[in-house]
Scaffold this motif. Structure first.
Motif, PDB file in Angstrom:
ATOM      1  N   SER A  23      32.765 -74.034 141.021  1.00  0.00           N
ATOM      2  CA  SER A  23      31.810 -74.984 141.581  1.00  0.00           C
ATOM      3  C   SER A  23      31.976 -75.110 143.089  1.00  0.00           C
ATOM      4  CB  SER A  23      32.049 -76.376 140.978  1.00  0.00           C
ATOM      5  OG  SER A  23      31.951 -76.332 139.581  1.00  0.00           O
ATOM      6  N   PRO A  24      30.909 -75.509 143.788  1.00  0.00           N
ATOM      7  CA  PRO A  24      31.062 -75.865 145.196  1.00  0.00           C
ATOM      8  C   PRO A  24      32.089 -76.998 145.322  1.00  0.00           C
ATOM      9  CG  PRO A  24      28.747 -75.844 144.561  1.00  0.00           C
ATOM     10  CD  PRO A  24      29.546 -75.713 143.304  1.00  0.00           C
ATOM     11  N   TYR A  25      32.814 -77.033 146.409  1.00  0.00           N
ATOM     12  CA  TYR A  25      33.821 -78.083 146.619  1.00  0.00           C
ATOM     13  C   TYR A  25      33.689 -78.658 148.026  1.00  0.00           C
ATOM     14  CZ  TYR A  25      38.371 -80.399 146.135  1.00  0.00           C
ATOM     15  OH  TYR A  25      39.376 -81.324 146.061  1.00  0.00           O
ATOM     16  N   THR A  26      34.019 -77.869 149.042  1.00  0.00           N
ATOM     17  CA  THR A  26      33.810 -78.273 150.427  1.00  0.00           C
ATOM     18  C   THR A  26      32.776 -77.324 151.008  1.00  0.00           C
ATOM     19  OG1 THR A  26      36.071 -79.048 150.609  1.00  0.00           O
ATOM     20  CG2 THR A  26      34.913 -78.637 152.666  1.00  0.00           C
ATOM     21  N   CYS A  27      31.548 -77.820 151.128  1.00  0.00           N
ATOM     22  CA  CYS A  27      30.422 -76.938 151.441  1.00  0.00           C
ATOM     23  C   CYS A  27      29.436 -77.633 152.362  1.00  0.00           C
ATOM     24  CB  CYS A  27      29.710 -76.515 150.173  1.00  0.00           C
ATOM     25  SG  CYS A  27      30.801 -75.887 148.892  1.00  0.00           S
ATOM     26  N   ALA A  28      29.842 -77.928 153.561  1.00  0.00           N
ATOM     27  CA  ALA A  28      28.973 -78.682 154.461  1.00  0.00           C
ATOM     28  C   ALA A  28      28.407 -77.843 155.598  1.00  0.00           C
ATOM     29  CB  ALA A  28      29.736 -79.864 155.042  1.00  0.00           C
ATOM     30  N   ASN A  29      28.639 -76.524 155.608  1.00  0.00           N
ATOM     31  CA  ASN A  29      28.186 -75.734 156.746  1.00  0.00           C
ATOM     32  C   ASN A  29      27.022 -74.808 156.405  1.00  0.00           C
ATOM     33  OD1 ASN A  29      29.809 -74.071 155.175  1.00  0.00           O
ATOM     34  ND2 ASN A  29      30.657 -72.969 156.902  1.00  0.00           N
ATOM     35  N   ALA A  30      26.145 -75.215 155.493  1.00  0.00           N
ATOM     36  CA  ALA A  30      24.943 -74.433 155.211  1.00  0.00           C
ATOM     37  C   ALA A  30      24.040 -74.443 156.438  1.00  0.00           C
ATOM     38  CB  ALA A  30      24.208 -75.020 154.006  1.00  0.00           C
ATOM     39  N   PRO A  31      23.296 -73.355 156.671  1.00  0.00           N
ATOM     40  CA  PRO A  31      22.442 -73.286 157.864  1.00  0.00           C
ATOM     41  C   PRO A  31      21.453 -74.448 157.980  1.00  0.00           C
ATOM     42  CG  PRO A  31      22.576 -71.142 156.812  1.00  0.00           C
ATOM     43  CD  PRO A  31      23.264 -72.121 155.903  1.00  0.00           C
ATOM     44  N   ASP A  32      20.968 -74.956 156.849  1.00  0.00           N
ATOM     45  CA  ASP A  32      19.997 -76.062 156.906  1.00  0.00           C
ATOM     46  C   ASP A  32      20.663 -77.428 156.882  1.00  0.00           C
ATOM     47  OD1 ASP A  32      20.861 -76.259 154.295  1.00  0.00           O
ATOM     48  OD2 ASP A  32      18.885 -76.070 153.392  1.00  0.00           O
ATOM     49  N   GLY A  33      22.010 -77.466 156.931  1.00  0.00           N
ATOM     50  CA  GLY A  33      22.727 -78.733 156.947  1.00  0.00           C
ATOM     51  C   GLY A  33      22.972 -79.343 155.577  1.00  0.00           C
ATOM     52  N   THR A  34      22.526 -78.678 154.531  1.00  0.00           N
ATOM     53  CA  THR A  34      22.705 -79.181 153.170  1.00  0.00           C
ATOM     54  C   THR A  34      24.176 -79.175 152.787  1.00  0.00           C
ATOM     55  OG1 THR A  34      20.567 -78.269 152.538  1.00  0.00           O
ATOM     56  CG2 THR A  34      22.079 -78.786 150.750  1.00  0.00           C
ATOM     57  N   ASP A  35      24.638 -80.224 152.152  1.00  0.00           N
ATOM     58  CA  ASP A  35      25.971 -80.252 151.566  1.00  0.00           C
ATOM     59  C   ASP A  35      25.833 -79.711 150.148  1.00  0.00           C
ATOM     60  OD1 ASP A  35      28.326 -80.934 150.140  1.00  0.00           O
ATOM     61  OD2 ASP A  35      28.746 -82.536 151.561  1.00  0.00           O
ATOM     62  N   THR A  36      26.250 -78.476 149.934  1.00  0.00           N
ATOM     63  CA  THR A  36      26.046 -77.786 148.663  1.00  0.00           C
ATOM     64  C   THR A  36      26.722 -78.509 147.511  1.00  0.00           C
ATOM     65  OG1 THR A  36      25.954 -75.726 149.907  1.00  0.00           O
ATOM     66  CG2 THR A  36      26.192 -75.540 147.530  1.00  0.00           C
ATOM     67  N   TYR A  37      27.905 -79.084 147.752  1.00  0.00           N
ATOM     68  CA  TYR A  37      28.580 -79.824 146.680  1.00  0.00           C
ATOM     69  C   TYR A  37      27.749 -81.034 146.253  1.00  0.00           C
ATOM     70  CZ  TYR A  37      31.682 -82.835 144.106  1.00  0.00           C
ATOM     71  OH  TYR A  37      32.202 -83.656 143.140  1.00  0.00           O
ATOM     72  N   GLU A  38      27.256 -81.796 147.197  1.00  0.00           N
ATOM     73  CA  GLU A  38      26.462 -82.979 146.857  1.00  0.00           C
ATOM     74  C   GLU A  38      25.186 -82.587 146.118  1.00  0.00           C
ATOM     75  OE1 GLU A  38      27.364 -86.100 146.904  1.00  0.00           O
ATOM     76  OE2 GLU A  38      29.284 -85.551 147.782  1.00  0.00           O
ATOM     77  N   GLU A  39      24.560 -81.494 146.525  1.00  0.00           N
ATOM     78  CA  GLU A  39      23.376 -81.001 145.828  1.00  0.00           C
ATOM     79  C   GLU A  39      23.727 -80.591 144.396  1.00  0.00           C
ATOM     80  OE1 GLU A  39      19.684 -78.310 147.158  1.00  0.00           O
ATOM     81  OE2 GLU A  39      21.619 -77.298 147.288  1.00  0.00           O
ATOM     82  N   PHE A  40      24.853 -79.897 144.237  1.00  0.00           N
ATOM     83  CA  PHE A  40      25.355 -79.514 142.918  1.00  0.00           C
ATOM     84  C   PHE A  40      25.569 -80.744 142.030  1.00  0.00           C
ATOM     85  CE2 PHE A  40      29.488 -79.240 140.645  1.00  0.00           C
ATOM     86  CZ  PHE A  40      29.136 -78.368 139.628  1.00  0.00           C
ATOM     87  N   ARG A  41      26.204 -81.762 142.583  1.00  0.00           N
ATOM     88  CA  ARG A  41      26.464 -82.983 141.801  1.00  0.00           C
ATOM     89  C   ARG A  41      25.167 -83.699 141.445  1.00  0.00           C
ATOM     90  NH1 ARG A  41      29.944 -84.951 138.867  1.00  0.00           N
ATOM     91  NH2 ARG A  41      30.136 -86.949 139.876  1.00  0.00           N
ATOM     92  N   ASP A  42      24.196 -83.712 142.364  1.00  0.00           N
ATOM     93  CA  ASP A  42      22.914 -84.351 142.062  1.00  0.00           C
ATOM     94  C   ASP A  42      22.192 -83.639 140.922  1.00  0.00           C
ATOM     95  OD1 ASP A  42      23.271 -86.250 144.028  1.00  0.00           O
ATOM     96  OD2 ASP A  42      22.055 -85.190 145.516  1.00  0.00           O
TER      97      ASP A  42
END
Length: 126
Positions: A23-42
């Motif tokens: 799973s994503p864990y620390t993922c805050a450097n996506a080009p669009d600024g999305t936090d991948t972990y938070e999106e995964f949890r949502d």
């Protein structure tokens, strides 16, 4: 002689897909600024709803919270996650990865035919 290496492809049809294990864990450097972990949890983790009595109920889904994941380094600065989390019930996979004996290829699709190192890319254009 180099130690023997193999690509082991495990196709799991059902509840244990790649996002359940890695799973994503620390993922805050996506080009669009999305936090991948938070999106995964949502999408896969937490759910909140209001019951018939008007009370707000929170329920955990299949996406585990960080405190239940076993963190591993991402080792690739070109992707959004610097750290991934392995499912809490799979510490053997974490240990194999940390020892350099396991690599992850997540969301790679279907392995269409038997393959080895010499023909994998040609046989499986995913």
């Amino acid at each position: 002689d180099e130690p023997y290496k193999a690509l082991v492809y495990i196709f799991l049809a059902g509840g244990a897909d790649s996002y359940s294990m890695l799973s994503p864990y620390t993922c805050a450097n996506a080009p669009d600024g999305t936090d991948t972990y938070e999106e995964f949890r949502d999408i896969r983790g937490r759910r909140t709803y209001v019951n018939d009595e008007g009370a707000t109920i929170s329920v955990e889904g299949v996406g585990l919270p960080r405190d239940r994941l076993l963190p591993i380094d991402g080792n690739n600065p070109d992707q959004p996650c610097s750290i991934f989390g392995i499912h809490e019930n799979l510490p053997a996979l974490r240990d194999l990865y940390n020892d350099g004996d396991l690599g992850w290829v997540a969301n790679a699709g279907l392995l269409s035919m038997p393959s080895d190192r010499t023909n994998y890319r040609g046989n499986n254009p995913t």
